[in-house]
Scaffold this motif. Structure first.
Motif, short mmCIF file in Angstrom:
data_model
loop_
_atom_site.label_atom_id
_atom_site.label_comp_id
_atom_site.label_asym_id
_atom_site.label_seq_id
_atom_site.Cartn_x
_atom_site.Cartn_y
_atom_site.Cartn_z
N HIS A 272 9.18 9.44 -2.11
CA HIS A 272 8.00 9.39 -2.98
C HIS A 272 7.81 7.97 -3.50
O HIS A 272 8.77 7.28 -3.83
CB HIS A 272 8.19 10.36 -4.15
CG HIS A 272 6.95 10.61 -4.93
ND1 HIS A 272 6.46 9.71 -5.85
CD2 HIS A 272 6.09 11.66 -4.93
CE1 HIS A 272 5.36 10.20 -6.39
NE2 HIS A 272 5.11 11.39 -5.85
N ASN A 273 6.56 7.52 -3.59
CA ASN A 273 6.30 6.14 -3.97
C ASN A 273 6.80 5.81 -5.37
O ASN A 273 7.34 4.71 -5.61
CB ASN A 273 4.80 5.82 -3.87
CG ASN A 273 4.53 4.34 -4.05
OD1 ASN A 273 5.01 3.51 -3.28
ND2 ASN A 273 3.78 3.99 -5.08
N ARG A 274 6.66 6.71 -6.31
CA ARG A 274 7.19 6.46 -7.65
C ARG A 274 8.71 6.28 -7.58
O ARG A 274 9.27 5.40 -8.25
CB ARG A 274 6.81 7.64 -8.56
CG ARG A 274 7.51 7.70 -9.91
CD ARG A 274 7.28 6.51 -10.80
NE ARG A 274 5.89 6.20 -11.05
CZ ARG A 274 5.46 5.31 -11.97
NH1 ARG A 274 6.34 4.67 -12.73
NH2 ARG A 274 4.19 5.06 -12.13
N PHE B 46 8.14 12.40 -15.09
CA PHE B 46 7.60 12.77 -13.79
C PHE B 46 8.39 13.85 -13.05
O PHE B 46 8.05 14.22 -11.93
CB PHE B 46 7.48 11.53 -12.91
CG PHE B 46 6.58 10.47 -13.50
CD1 PHE B 46 5.24 10.74 -13.71
CD2 PHE B 46 7.08 9.23 -13.86
CE1 PHE B 46 4.40 9.79 -14.27
CE2 PHE B 46 6.25 8.26 -14.41
CZ PHE B 46 4.90 8.54 -14.61
N THR C 292 6.98 13.48 -8.91
CA THR C 292 7.78 13.47 -7.69
C THR C 292 7.97 14.84 -7.06
O THR C 292 8.22 14.93 -5.86
CB THR C 292 9.15 12.85 -7.99
OG1 THR C 292 9.76 13.53 -9.10
CG2 THR C 292 9.02 11.37 -8.34
N THR D 43 8.60 -5.28 -6.99
CA THR D 43 9.45 -4.65 -7.99
C THR D 43 10.52 -5.60 -8.51
O THR D 43 10.82 -5.63 -9.71
CB THR D 43 10.11 -3.38 -7.43
OG1 THR D 43 9.10 -2.50 -6.93
CG2 THR D 43 10.91 -2.66 -8.49
N GLN E 200 11.94 8.07 -16.66
CA GLN E 200 11.09 8.42 -15.52
C GLN E 200 11.26 9.89 -15.15
O GLN E 200 10.29 10.58 -14.81
CB GLN E 200 11.44 7.54 -14.32
CG GLN E 200 11.09 6.07 -14.50
CD GLN E 200 9.59 5.82 -14.46
OE1 GLN E 200 8.93 6.12 -13.47
NE2 GLN E 200 9.05 5.29 -15.54
N LEU F 178 11.32 3.09 -8.55
CA LEU F 178 12.43 3.36 -9.45
C LEU F 178 13.76 2.90 -8.86
O LEU F 178 14.55 2.20 -9.52
CB LEU F 178 12.48 4.86 -9.76
CG LEU F 178 13.68 5.37 -10.54
CD1 LEU F 178 13.76 4.71 -11.91
CD2 LEU F 178 13.61 6.88 -10.68
N THR G 278 0.54 13.48 -2.87
CA THR G 278 0.24 12.23 -2.17
C THR G 278 -0.16 12.53 -0.74
O THR G 278 -0.01 13.66 -0.25
CB THR G 278 1.45 11.29 -2.20
OG1 THR G 278 2.57 11.94 -1.57
CG2 THR G 278 1.83 10.94 -3.63
N ARG H 34 -0.35 11.87 -8.70
CA ARG H 34 0.40 11.18 -7.66
C ARG H 34 1.78 10.71 -8.08
O ARG H 34 2.64 10.50 -7.22
CB ARG H 34 -0.40 9.99 -7.15
CG ARG H 34 -0.59 8.86 -8.16
CD ARG H 34 -1.53 7.81 -7.61
NE ARG H 34 -1.73 6.69 -8.53
CZ ARG H 34 -1.03 5.57 -8.49
NH1 ARG H 34 -0.08 5.43 -7.59
NH2 ARG H 34 -1.28 4.59 -9.34
N ASN H 35 2.04 10.56 -9.37
CA ASN H 35 3.35 10.05 -9.81
C ASN H 35 4.39 11.15 -10.02
O ASN H 35 5.56 10.84 -10.26
CB ASN H 35 3.19 9.25 -11.09
CG ASN H 35 2.59 7.87 -10.83
OD1 ASN H 35 2.97 7.19 -9.89
ND2 ASN H 35 1.62 7.49 -11.65
N TYR I 41 12.51 -0.16 -15.06
CA TYR I 41 12.32 1.28 -15.14
C TYR I 41 13.62 1.95 -15.60
O TYR I 41 14.70 1.69 -15.05
CB TYR I 41 11.92 1.84 -13.77
CG TYR I 41 10.54 1.45 -13.32
CD1 TYR I 41 9.40 2.04 -13.86
CD2 TYR I 41 10.37 0.47 -12.34
CE1 TYR I 41 8.14 1.67 -13.44
CE2 TYR I 41 9.11 0.10 -11.91
CZ TYR I 41 7.99 0.70 -12.47
OH TYR I 41 6.74 0.33 -12.04
#
Length: 493
Positions: free
Chosen positions: A360-362, A428, A250, A405, A424, A366, A255, A247-248, A419
């Motif tokens: 995207h949630n990640r 990802f 991108t 966050t 990242q 960020l 997801t 899921r992380n 982050y």
């Protein structure tokens, strides 16, 4: 430009002003634009009398939505209206003060009751209390239902009888509750024989603030109940099993992408919960659902917090953070909004939002970290931009996510967790699929979505894919050190 021409939604019947025998229900739809597993529909139909579905564009609703979610609302209303027409019913559209609109419709239809689903933010709840009191004083029966959450915010209590402030114990508590199985779509919608006049969706111009971006975002948007079911089915079949490990990343379709459907109530969380819980692989074994269900409950937690702490939406949940030296809006924040910070992972994410209406949630974590920490800009600046640009904007999840966050919210990541966008990216987006999809500058053959960004942004930004990619707005190491120093001074004050 419009994404596509909005079709008229009224039934093209003249309002019949002759005296009507009393009876029937006005079903006031809000963020619950579906038919299946809808307790409001079930309750209305159970009465055995005519049901008039109505959506009201009142000031509270208008003020809540930014440009992208307002456009997305129009898409959802269009889909629901078409579904209702196919079933022999319709959707009444009215604009104005909710109390007055409902009182007028009661006079026009002879309806004796009004049903709506609960909303939990302070402005919506305040409006609903006013409407409830006025209708009750008029002798109208009023009923409210839960159509948007697994468990309503007041139903989950800690051992002291209060509300939860930390997610993990809340998650454990929710897992102890029985989640009702979803119901199907009503067989008979109890359409009335007479319809009051409806405004036309095109008259509302919900797409106006999107400008030329609407036609780009429309390419990535599928609205409505049927689209929600299709997306859920694909996710359960192809991504649920590996959700925790994938899921992380991108650049992968790992997801659920159900957030927009949930935001407008095109699918119920109960249906998603049971579809995942009952999923089986090719050998008939249960698929691993807990990691995704945990994320679904994060949405519930956001509403739990918003209900018990209404200030979450606009104020620091931790009041001491009012003294933190965040900057207000500033030129650096503008480069962030435009996806021109010179930090590839940040810019790709911001452009993804402008092109697709989602992010995207990640990437959301960020870019929020980068704005509030590297750029020392107040989380409300970012929250406001997401409210403007996300087609899946959710009043509770957006506020909680930003405060989580930034460090000022409940269950927040420690402020010193900053982050690093480059790290990242290596973790990802190692193959650069995500960045190459949304960044055009310097690419020999840019991806269509990367080029779509320049077709969507306002012309006044004067951006072109032929321009050189910008230099970084800040050195990542220097930005981190500045943020940590600001936190130390704040902590030790």
């Amino acid at each position: 430009m419009l994404a596509r021409a909005a079709m008229p939604l009224s039934l093209d019947r003249e309002m019949d002003v002759t005296c009507r025998p009393p009876g029937g229900t006005l079903l006031w739809l809000r963020r619950d634009l579906r038919l299946a597993d809808h307790p409001g529909w079930e309750l209305a139909i159970r009465k055995g009398e005519p049901v008039w579905p109505v959506f009201i564009l009142d000031p509270v609703t208008e003020e809540a939505y930014g440009a992208a979610p307002r456009w997305r609302l129009g898409e959802s209303l269009q889909s629901l209206a078409s579904a209702l027409t196919r079933r022999g019913s319709g959707l009444i559209l009215r604009r104005g003060d909710a109390r007055r609109v409902l009182q007028n419709l009661i006079a026009e239809t002879g309806a004796q009751r009004v049903i709506w689903s609960d909303l939990y933010d302070e402005r919506s709840a305040g409006r609903d209390e006013t409407v409830h009191a006025a209708l009750t004083a008029d002798g109208i029966e009023v009923a409210t239902v839960n159509a948007s959450l697994i468990i309503e915010p007041w139903a989950v209590k800690n051992r002291q009888g209060g509300h939860y402030r930390v997610f993990t114990p809340y998650w454990k508590a929710v897992r102890q509750h029985r989640v009702p199985r979803p119901s199907g779509s009503p067989q008979d919608l109890r359409p009335p024989t007479h319809w009051p006049a409806s405004e036309q969706l095109s008259e509302w111009k919900l797409e106006a603030a999107m400008g030329r971006g609407a036609v780009i975002v429309a390419l990535h948007t599928q609205a409505g109940e049927s689209a929600a079911y299709d997306r859920l089915g694909r996710f359960v079949e192809s991504a649920l099993e590996n959700y925790q490990s994938e899921r992380n990343f991108t650049g992968r379709d790992a997801t659920s992408r159900l957030s927009g459907h949930l935001a407008f109530g095109e699918i119920s969380p109960h249906r998603i919960w049971h579809a995942c819980l009952n999923a089986r692989d090719d050998n008939g074994q249960p698929r691993e659902a807990a990691p995704f269900l945990r994320q679904l409950v994060w949405r519930e937690f956001a509403y739990h917090l918003l209900y018990h702490s209404p200030q979450l939406e606009f104020q620091n949940w931790r009041p001491e953070w009012v003294a933190f030296p965040w900057r207000g809006d500033n030129p650096d924040a503008e480069t962030w909004r435009r996806g021109m910070t010179g930090i590839e992972m940040v810019d790709a994410a911001m452009r993804e939002m402008y092109v697709t209406g989602t992010m995207h949630n990640r990437a959301r974590m960020l870019v929020a970290s980068f704005l509030t920490k590297h750029l020392l800009t107040h989380w409300r600046v970012g929250e406001a931009w997401f409210r403007e640009c996300l087609t899946d904007w959710d009043i509770a999840a957006n506020a909680m996510g930003w405060q989580w966050t930034a460090g000022s919210g409940p269950d927040a990541a420690p402020y010193f967790r900053i982050y690093n966008p480059d790290i990242q990216a290596r973790k990802f987006d190692a193959r650069r699929r995500y960045r190459d999809r949304f960044l055009a500058e310097g690419r020999l053959i840019p991806h269509s979505d990367a080029l779509g960004y320049f077709d969507a942004v306002p012309r006044s930004w004067d951006l072109s894919p032929d321009q050189a990619y910008p230099s970084p707005v800040i050195d990542l190491k220097a930005g981190r050190e500045r943020a940590l120093e600001a936190y130390r001074k704040f902590r030790d004050r």
